[in-house]
Design a protein around this motif. Structure first.
Motif, mmCIF file in Angstrom:
data_model
loop_
_atom_site.group_PDB
_atom_site.id
_atom_site.type_symbol
_atom_site.label_atom_id
_atom_site.label_comp_id
_atom_site.label_asym_id
_atom_site.label_seq_id
_atom_site.Cartn_x
_atom_site.Cartn_y
_atom_site.Cartn_z
ATOM 1 N N LEU A 47 19.756 9.425 6.679
ATOM 2 C CA LEU A 47 19.111 8.185 6.246
ATOM 3 C C LEU A 47 19.500 7.781 4.833
ATOM 4 C CD1 LEU A 47 15.482 8.776 7.564
ATOM 5 C CD2 LEU A 47 17.215 7.298 8.541
ATOM 6 N N PHE A 85 7.096 9.064 5.881
ATOM 7 C CA PHE A 85 7.490 8.628 4.545
ATOM 8 C C PHE A 85 6.284 8.388 3.661
ATOM 9 C CE2 PHE A 85 10.802 7.455 7.472
ATOM 10 C CZ PHE A 85 11.896 8.016 6.868
ATOM 11 N N THR A 92 4.351 -0.030 3.596
ATOM 12 C CA THR A 92 5.523 -0.800 4.000
ATOM 13 C C THR A 92 6.350 -0.087 5.060
ATOM 14 O OG1 THR A 92 6.738 0.185 2.175
ATOM 15 C CG2 THR A 92 5.755 -1.964 1.775
ATOM 16 N N GLY A 93 5.891 1.077 5.483
ATOM 17 C CA GLY A 93 6.693 1.878 6.414
ATOM 18 C C GLY A 93 6.613 1.439 7.867
ATOM 19 N N LEU A 94 5.633 0.592 8.184
ATOM 20 C CA LEU A 94 5.512 0.109 9.559
ATOM 21 C C LEU A 94 6.001 -1.331 9.627
ATOM 22 C CD1 LEU A 94 1.970 1.556 10.288
ATOM 23 C CD2 LEU A 94 4.070 2.281 11.409
ATOM 24 N N THR A 95 6.643 -1.673 10.727
ATOM 25 C CA THR A 95 7.178 -3.025 10.878
ATOM 26 C C THR A 95 6.027 -4.030 10.956
ATOM 27 O OG1 THR A 95 9.027 -2.080 12.065
ATOM 28 C CG2 THR A 95 8.705 -4.449 12.273
ATOM 29 N N HIS A 103 5.623 -7.105 11.871
ATOM 30 C CA HIS A 103 5.426 -8.076 12.951
ATOM 31 C C HIS A 103 5.323 -7.438 14.332
ATOM 32 C CE1 HIS A 103 9.870 -7.880 12.301
ATOM 33 N NE2 HIS A 103 9.805 -7.625 13.588
ATOM 34 N N HIS A 112 -0.980 -4.760 9.153
ATOM 35 C CA HIS A 112 -1.753 -5.296 8.025
ATOM 36 C C HIS A 112 -3.250 -5.300 8.303
ATOM 37 C CE1 HIS A 112 -1.437 -8.965 10.475
ATOM 38 N NE2 HIS A 112 -2.541 -9.345 9.878
ATOM 39 N N ASN A 162 11.501 -0.505 3.937
ATOM 40 C CA ASN A 162 11.038 0.806 4.389
ATOM 41 C C ASN A 162 10.854 0.877 5.898
ATOM 42 O OD1 ASN A 162 11.053 1.899 1.877
ATOM 43 N ND2 ASN A 162 8.905 1.467 1.459
ATOM 44 N N PHE A 163 10.419 -0.230 6.519
ATOM 45 C CA PHE A 163 10.157 -0.113 7.950
ATOM 46 C C PHE A 163 11.440 0.012 8.762
ATOM 47 C CE2 PHE A 163 11.038 -4.500 9.013
ATOM 48 C CZ PHE A 163 10.579 -5.255 7.942
ATOM 49 N N ARG A 187 13.953 1.778 7.644
ATOM 50 C CA ARG A 187 14.232 3.201 7.484
ATOM 51 C C ARG A 187 13.398 4.017 8.478
ATOM 52 N NH1 ARG A 187 12.608 5.698 1.898
ATOM 53 N NH2 ARG A 187 10.601 5.325 2.884
ATOM 54 N N THR A 188 12.121 3.630 8.620
ATOM 55 C CA THR A 188 11.270 4.305 9.595
ATOM 56 C C THR A 188 11.877 4.193 10.992
ATOM 57 O OG1 THR A 188 9.357 3.672 8.273
ATOM 58 C CG2 THR A 188 8.921 4.458 10.493
ATOM 59 N N HIS A 228 14.965 3.815 11.835
ATOM 60 C CA HIS A 228 16.117 4.721 11.938
ATOM 61 C C HIS A 228 15.645 6.150 12.146
ATOM 62 C CE1 HIS A 228 19.604 2.230 11.261
ATOM 63 N NE2 HIS A 228 18.987 1.616 10.271
ATOM 64 N N ARG A 249 14.588 -6.024 17.343
ATOM 65 C CA ARG A 249 13.132 -5.920 17.380
ATOM 66 C C ARG A 249 12.518 -5.812 15.984
ATOM 67 N NH1 ARG A 249 11.591 -1.185 20.955
ATOM 68 N NH2 ARG A 249 12.656 -2.372 22.573
ATOM 69 N N HIS A 250 13.187 -5.089 15.098
ATOM 70 C CA HIS A 250 12.535 -4.790 13.825
ATOM 71 C C HIS A 250 12.992 -5.668 12.667
ATOM 72 C CE1 HIS A 250 10.337 -1.071 14.954
ATOM 73 N NE2 HIS A 250 11.243 -1.048 15.908
ATOM 74 N N THR A 251 14.185 -6.227 12.749
ATOM 75 C CA THR A 251 14.741 -6.915 11.589
ATOM 76 C C THR A 251 14.715 -8.430 11.717
ATOM 77 O OG1 THR A 251 16.264 -5.060 11.528
ATOM 78 C CG2 THR A 251 16.662 -6.822 9.977
ATOM 79 N N ARG A 262 13.118 -10.943 13.184
ATOM 80 C CA ARG A 262 12.009 -11.876 12.986
ATOM 81 C C ARG A 262 11.697 -12.066 11.517
ATOM 82 N NH1 ARG A 262 7.415 -10.447 17.278
ATOM 83 N NH2 ARG A 262 6.077 -11.617 15.866
ATOM 84 N N ALA A 263 11.682 -10.977 10.777
ATOM 85 C CA ALA A 263 11.390 -11.090 9.353
ATOM 86 C C ALA A 263 12.556 -11.749 8.617
ATOM 87 C CB ALA A 263 11.095 -9.719 8.768
ATOM 88 N N LEU A 296 6.202 -15.927 13.853
ATOM 89 C CA LEU A 296 7.125 -14.879 13.416
ATOM 90 C C LEU A 296 6.427 -13.780 12.633
ATOM 91 C CD1 LEU A 296 10.254 -16.935 12.322
ATOM 92 C CD2 LEU A 296 9.961 -15.591 14.380
ATOM 93 N N PRO A 348 2.734 -12.132 11.839
ATOM 94 C CA PRO A 348 1.309 -12.118 12.175
ATOM 95 C C PRO A 348 0.404 -12.135 10.951
ATOM 96 C CG PRO A 348 2.289 -9.963 12.558
ATOM 97 C CD PRO A 348 3.408 -10.904 12.249
ATOM 98 N N ARG A 349 0.959 -11.890 9.762
ATOM 99 C CA ARG A 349 0.114 -11.887 8.575
ATOM 100 C C ARG A 349 -0.273 -13.292 8.142
ATOM 101 N NH1 ARG A 349 3.978 -8.037 5.250
ATOM 102 N NH2 ARG A 349 5.393 -9.389 6.387
#
Lengths: 348, 307
Positions: free
Chosen positions: A57, A95, A100-103, A105, A152, B204-205, B207-208, B210, B222-224, B226-227, B300, B302-303
């Motif tokens: 990583l 981590f 910030t470690g969880l996606t 959306h 969140h 960070n997410f 990295r999680t 991965h 899925r993870h990148t 949308r943001a 896009l 949810p916050r």
């Protein structure tokens, strides 16, 4: 006991515009089955990067030399698609920054089930049920509702619990926890540590706990490895390290821990100086500039790990910490040739 | 979300009123009028014309009259395009501009996002540099250079496509103008996508993800994505409003019956009613597109909360 992870002479280097930075400078160790190893060191000691390298990583400008084997399989230089079969499944990582470690959306449930889909071929209701079980295991209240929530909507402590549950989904043989409690409130920290101690008993996974907090290590770990300047300074059984530290750095770390029994008016001890610049590590001992026992040999020659007491190793030229002043070589280095930080301490 | 949308639409009414009022008074403050020309009209005729169009009244009265008519859907006759009302002019031209604009933006989103993602995944490699180099060229070459160049190559040298004209509006007539419209948009969108991706890929997410052993494809999709697409969405709102109201340059070069030219010609001819018509069209579109952007943001991320 068989080793889950064998690391030999591992080095991590980063190419930066100002030259190469050596974050990890040749460390070797084993993590055995169901063992808990604490990696202790201050910021910039290379403790996180060491395991980032193991997990593949590292940032794009980083490279790994040496060897890290999971059950005999070399991880260093392994193609990503093969590595993806191991990480998340056999080796999982938690981590430090749960915020910030969880996606942001994706719902908690989705982030958990995708791990099972990927590694176990589980889908739909099965994966969801398993995710729910894990959330219950980490004692998240109203677990069923959490599956449909977004990160969140959860508190910091709960997010870290989710991270732990997510890491344990595939029953990994090795769990690497990189400062799992750093970003949390003290009370939540205690809860998470308690949880980790419980889980260690339940899951039988080997655990590597990376931390700068010696208290955390004392409660959880069997073995401790103290890191500084990208090297191990001292390794050994947790009780040995705490009660009979053999390295001046370990001793300094222990002395800089606040104690409840102490008079509140006394100033807390701090190791003088700054961690070394990893771009220009000194030739000798990396701790030389801050060590109050420094002598000529420390400047000239890099101390290697040697057995100080049975099962306890130190990388230090001193004969013993108990009588450091009697060390004959110490007089060889004149006070003005010493690093300014140490000179100040001496004269004070 | 529905009540939010309704509230935003209601809020749009005062916004549009301000836009209309400002444009109306600014336009009348500009020297000259619709009947000023090289050939001087006899004073009686000019007075009659002005009276017919209410131009002899004080400006505020004209504004009240105009607003009253506009609220009833009557945007008045054009001053320069005789025998046409503003509604007729915009009504026939707008479908053309809308079709060109939407096709161009669709093309730009598909190609731009793909290129941007590719560049971000191969960051600081030759692929990245060539895509970003192309994007830089796309942004810097103005469309009055690009459009004739396209005509020259594909219309004249290769003879594959008509040089200009709308014909029956079939596909071969819109290819070149759409490409000319889309190229700078592709460039901008690919740069925005790359920027967003690069930033999110460092988070960070990711990295999680991965560390969870997910394959690259899943991490990107899925993870990148949308943001990473949020900046693109913000850009697209006003960009769509701009593109579907036509481009005067492209319409002139390809001789297309869109509404882009009315923006410029209306202003030059002091064709008061036509200018107001274009202002209202563009203003409404901008307001609607901004609302759409805000709603898409909520999908896009949810916050984002609507309250």
């Amino acid at each position: 006991m068989a080793a889950v992870l064998e690391v030999r002479d591992l080095q991590v280097r980063f190419a930066t515009p100002d030259g190469e930075v050596s974050a990890v400078n040749g460390v070797s160790f084993d993590v055995n089955e169901s063992e808990c190893v604490g990696i202790v060191g201050e910021s910039g000691s290379g403790k996180s990067q060491l395991f980032m390298a193991v997990m593949g990583l590292l940032a794009k400008n980083g490279r790994t030399l040496g060897s890290a084997k999971y059950r005999g399989t070399e991880l260093v230089g392994m193609p990503v698609d093969k590595l993806n079969k191991i990480r998340g499944d056999k080796i999982a990582m938690i981590f430090q920054d749960s915020m910030t470690g969880l996606t942001p959306h994706l719902r908690i449930g989705r982030q958990m089930t995708e791990v099972l889909e990927e590694h176990k071929g589980m889908g739909g209701a099965d994966a969801r049920a398993r995710a729910l079980d894990m959330l219950n295991l980490v004692r998240i209240p109203e677990a069923a509702r959490r599956l449909n929530q977004y990160p969140h909507e959860l508190s910091g402590g709960m997010r870290q619990r989710v991270m732990i549950a997510m890491a344990l989904l595939c029953e990994p043989e090795l769990l690497i926890a990189d400062e799992p409690t750093t970003a949390l409130d003290v009370t939540v920290q205690a809860q998470i540590l308690e949880l980790m101690a419980d889980l260690k008993r339940v899951t039988k996974a080997a655990v590597v706990l990376i931390t700068h907090d010696l208290g955390t290590v004392a409660g959880l770990c069997d073995k401790v490895q103290v890191m500084y300047g990208g090297r191990f300074m001292e390794t050994g059984d947790v009780r040995q390290i705490f009660y009979k530290p053999q390295h001046p750095y370990t001793k300094g770390l222990l002395s800089s821990m606040p104690r409840l029994t102490e008079d509140r008016r006394t100033t807390l001890y701090a190791i003088p100086g700054q961690p070394p610049n990893l771009q220009r590590l000194p030739a000798g001992c990396p701790f030389q500039e801050r060590c109050e026992f420094v002598h000529q040999r420390c400047v000239d020659e890099l101390p290697l790990l040697q057995e100080a007491r049975p099962g306890q190793f130190k990388a230090c030229h001193l004969e013993s910490l108990e009588h450091p002043v009697d060390d004959p070589t110490r007089a060889a280095i004149p006070a003005e040739a010493m690093p300014p930080v140490i000179r100040d301490v001496r004269t004070a | 979300m529905l009540s939010y949308a309704v509230r935003r639409l209601l809020e749009a009414i005062p916004t549009l009123l301000v836009i209309v009022a400002l444009s109306f008074f600014l336009m009348h403050a500009a020297p000259g009028g619709p009947f000023d020309s090289e050939r001087v009209l006899p004073p009686e005729i000019e007075a009659n014309l002005k009276a017919a169009y209410n131009l002899d009244k004080p400006v505020w009265q004209q504004f009240v009259i105009y607003l009253g008519n506009a609220l009833q859907g009557n945007f008045g006759p054009s001053f320069t395009y005789k025998d046409f009302t503003v509604s007729e002019l915009l009504g026939t031209g707008f479908p053309v501009s809308l079709r060109l604009g939407l096709t161009a933006i669709l093309l730009a989103v598909i190609i731009g996002c793909t290129l941007g993602i590719l560049a971000a995944m191969r960051q600081n490699t030759r692929t990245d540099y060539s895509i970003m180099g192309f994007a830089m060229i796309g942004i810097t070459i103005p469309n009055f250079v690009m459009a004739p160049l396209l005509t020259l190559v594909f219309g004249i040298y290769l003879g594959m496509l008509p040089v200009a004209g709308w014909g029956d509006g079939s596909i071969q007539y819109i290819i070149l103008p759409v490409v000319a419209l889309a190229l700078p948009q592709i460039a901008i969108i690919s740069r925005l996508t790359r920027g967003g991706m690069v930033e999110v890929l460092r988070s960070n997410f990711v990295r999680t993800a991965h560390a969870k052993g997910l394959p690259e494809r899943v991490i990107i999709v899925r993870h990148t994505l949308r943001a990473a697409l949020l900046p693109v969405v913000s850009y697209l709102g006003p960009a769509i409003a701009g593109l579907v109201t036509g481009s005067v340059v492209i319409e002139q070069i390809f001789g297309l019956p869109g509404i882009g030219r009315y923006f410029v010609q209306g202003a030059i001819n002091r064709d008061y009613t036509l200018v107001m018509g274009t202002v209202i069209t563009y203003g409404t579109l901008i307001v609607l597109m901004n609302l759409l952007v805000d709603l898409v943001y909520g999908l896009l991320d949810p916050r984002v909360r609507y309250d």
